[in-house]
Motif scaffolding. Structure first.
Motif, mmCIF file in Angstrom:
data_model
loop_
_atom_site.group_PDB
_atom_site.id
_atom_site.type_symbol
_atom_site.label_atom_id
_atom_site.label_comp_id
_atom_site.label_asym_id
_atom_site.label_seq_id
_atom_site.Cartn_x
_atom_site.Cartn_y
_atom_site.Cartn_z
ATOM 1 N N ARG A 121 0.833 -1.209 0.000
ATOM 2 C CA ARG A 121 0.000 0.000 0.000
ATOM 3 C C ARG A 121 0.863 1.253 0.000
ATOM 4 N N VAL A 122 2.069 1.137 0.524
ATOM 5 C CA VAL A 122 2.961 2.286 0.613
ATOM 6 C C VAL A 122 3.752 2.458 -0.690
ATOM 7 N N LYS A 123 4.254 1.365 -1.226
ATOM 8 C CA LYS A 123 5.074 1.409 -2.448
ATOM 9 C C LYS A 123 4.551 0.402 -3.467
ATOM 10 N N GLU A 124 3.355 0.665 -3.986
ATOM 11 C CA GLU A 124 2.720 -0.232 -4.962
ATOM 12 C C GLU A 124 3.608 -0.482 -6.174
ATOM 13 N N ASP A 125 4.376 0.513 -6.561
ATOM 14 C CA ASP A 125 5.201 0.391 -7.761
ATOM 15 C C ASP A 125 6.511 -0.356 -7.523
ATOM 16 N N GLN A 126 6.740 -0.859 -6.293
ATOM 17 C CA GLN A 126 7.971 -1.584 -6.019
ATOM 18 C C GLN A 126 7.759 -2.962 -5.420
ATOM 19 N N PHE A 127 6.894 -3.059 -4.398
ATOM 20 C CA PHE A 127 6.793 -4.303 -3.649
ATOM 21 C C PHE A 127 5.469 -5.027 -3.859
ATOM 22 N N LEU A 128 5.578 -6.347 -3.894
ATOM 23 C CA LEU A 128 4.438 -7.237 -4.055
ATOM 24 C C LEU A 128 4.742 -8.481 -3.233
ATOM 25 N N VAL A 129 3.724 -9.045 -2.587
ATOM 26 C CA VAL A 129 3.922 -10.281 -1.841
ATOM 27 C C VAL A 129 2.992 -11.340 -2.426
ATOM 28 N N THR A 130 3.499 -12.560 -2.550
ATOM 29 C CA THR A 130 2.691 -13.679 -3.037
ATOM 30 C C THR A 130 2.784 -14.820 -2.022
ATOM 31 N N LEU A 131 1.769 -15.669 -2.057
ATOM 32 C CA LEU A 131 1.767 -16.881 -1.237
ATOM 33 C C LEU A 131 1.480 -18.039 -2.170
ATOM 34 N N SER A 132 2.401 -19.006 -2.202
ATOM 35 C CA SER A 132 2.189 -20.175 -3.050
ATOM 36 C C SER A 132 1.285 -21.160 -2.324
ATOM 37 N N GLY A 133 0.705 -22.067 -3.077
ATOM 38 C CA GLY A 133 -0.087 -23.132 -2.484
ATOM 39 C C GLY A 133 0.822 -24.243 -1.986
ATOM 40 N N GLY A 134 0.194 -25.360 -1.583
ATOM 41 C CA GLY A 134 0.960 -26.504 -1.102
ATOM 42 C C GLY A 134 1.747 -27.143 -2.232
ATOM 43 N N PRO A 135 2.781 -27.861 -1.964
ATOM 44 C CA PRO A 135 3.230 -28.269 -0.639
ATOM 45 C C PRO A 135 4.110 -27.239 0.066
ATOM 46 N N ASP A 136 4.489 -26.151 -0.617
ATOM 47 C CA ASP A 136 5.414 -25.174 -0.046
ATOM 48 C C ASP A 136 4.786 -24.220 0.965
ATOM 49 N N TRP A 137 3.652 -23.620 0.570
ATOM 50 C CA TRP A 137 3.057 -22.502 1.300
ATOM 51 C C TRP A 137 4.147 -21.454 1.534
ATOM 52 N N ALA A 138 4.794 -21.032 0.423
ATOM 53 C CA ALA A 138 5.915 -20.089 0.501
ATOM 54 C C ALA A 138 5.423 -18.653 0.378
ATOM 55 N N LEU A 139 5.800 -17.842 1.348
ATOM 56 C CA LEU A 139 5.531 -16.411 1.330
ATOM 57 C C LEU A 139 6.733 -15.750 0.673
ATOM 58 N N ILE A 140 6.491 -15.006 -0.417
ATOM 59 C CA ILE A 140 7.588 -14.414 -1.181
ATOM 60 C C ILE A 140 7.357 -12.915 -1.316
ATOM 61 N N LEU A 141 8.335 -12.129 -0.905
ATOM 62 C CA LEU A 141 8.305 -10.682 -1.105
ATOM 63 C C LEU A 141 9.115 -10.380 -2.353
ATOM 64 N N TRP A 142 8.503 -9.654 -3.287
ATOM 65 C CA TRP A 142 9.137 -9.332 -4.567
ATOM 66 C C TRP A 142 9.428 -7.849 -4.648
ATOM 67 N N LYS A 143 10.553 -7.501 -5.192
ATOM 68 C CA LYS A 143 10.802 -6.151 -5.687
ATOM 69 C C LYS A 143 10.500 -6.281 -7.172
ATOM 70 N N TRP A 144 9.206 -6.148 -7.482
ATOM 71 C CA TRP A 144 8.740 -6.574 -8.787
ATOM 72 C C TRP A 144 9.226 -5.694 -9.925
ATOM 73 N N ASP A 145 9.586 -4.451 -9.652
ATOM 74 C CA ASP A 145 10.121 -3.627 -10.735
ATOM 75 C C ASP A 145 11.495 -4.127 -11.186
#
Length: 135
Positions: A48-72
């Motif tokens: 919400r603060v830096k929409e143009d830089q950061f994005l977070v995703t959550l994968s499904g099983g079996p990982d259930w990995a939380l990933i923070l991206w510097k998507w730019d």
């Protein structure tokens, strides 16, 4: 909102998250993480603060990995597995950034509540609080 993220699953390519520029009506980037086993991302959220830089995703099983991206830059900045067994079966968690600090992320849903912080110099998540309610 200036951008929209659409997550797709692919058995061969794995989980993918494509970011579109709404104003220009075109695809900007496609993010994927070969380190995860899941075929899909089940949740996605822009900062919400830096929409143009950061994005977070959550994968499904079996990982259930939380990933923070510097998507730019199309790169994962931090990754952690939220739980070895994931949320309760049939319930998908939600992820959110703090509205005041893009380095604080919460995962909720399916009897799961986890609060994470990200330190830029460590390049990893720190779990600040966790609660699992198995009813």
């Amino acid at each position: 909102k200036k951008y929209i993220a659409i997550c797709e699953w692919d058995v061969k390519k794995g989980a993918q998250c494509t970011i579109y520029d709404v104003a220009m009506q075109r695809r900007r980037w496609t993010l994927s993480c070969p380190e995860i086993e899941s075929w899909e991302f089940v949740a996605v959220q822009f900062s919400r603060v830096k929409e143009d830089q950061f994005l977070v995703t959550l994968s499904g099983g079996p990982d259930w990995a939380l990933i923070l991206w510097k998507w730019d830059k199309m790169e994962p900045v931090a990754m952690t597995k939220i739980d070895p067994i994931g949320p309760k079966e049939g319930e998908i968690p939600h992820i959110s950034f703090s509205p005041h600090d893009e380095y604080h992320i919460i995962v909720t849903g399916g009897g799961l509540y986890k609060f994470f912080s990200f330190k830029t110099n460590d390049k990893k998540f720190i779990e600040l609080h966790s609660q699992v309610n198995n009813k």
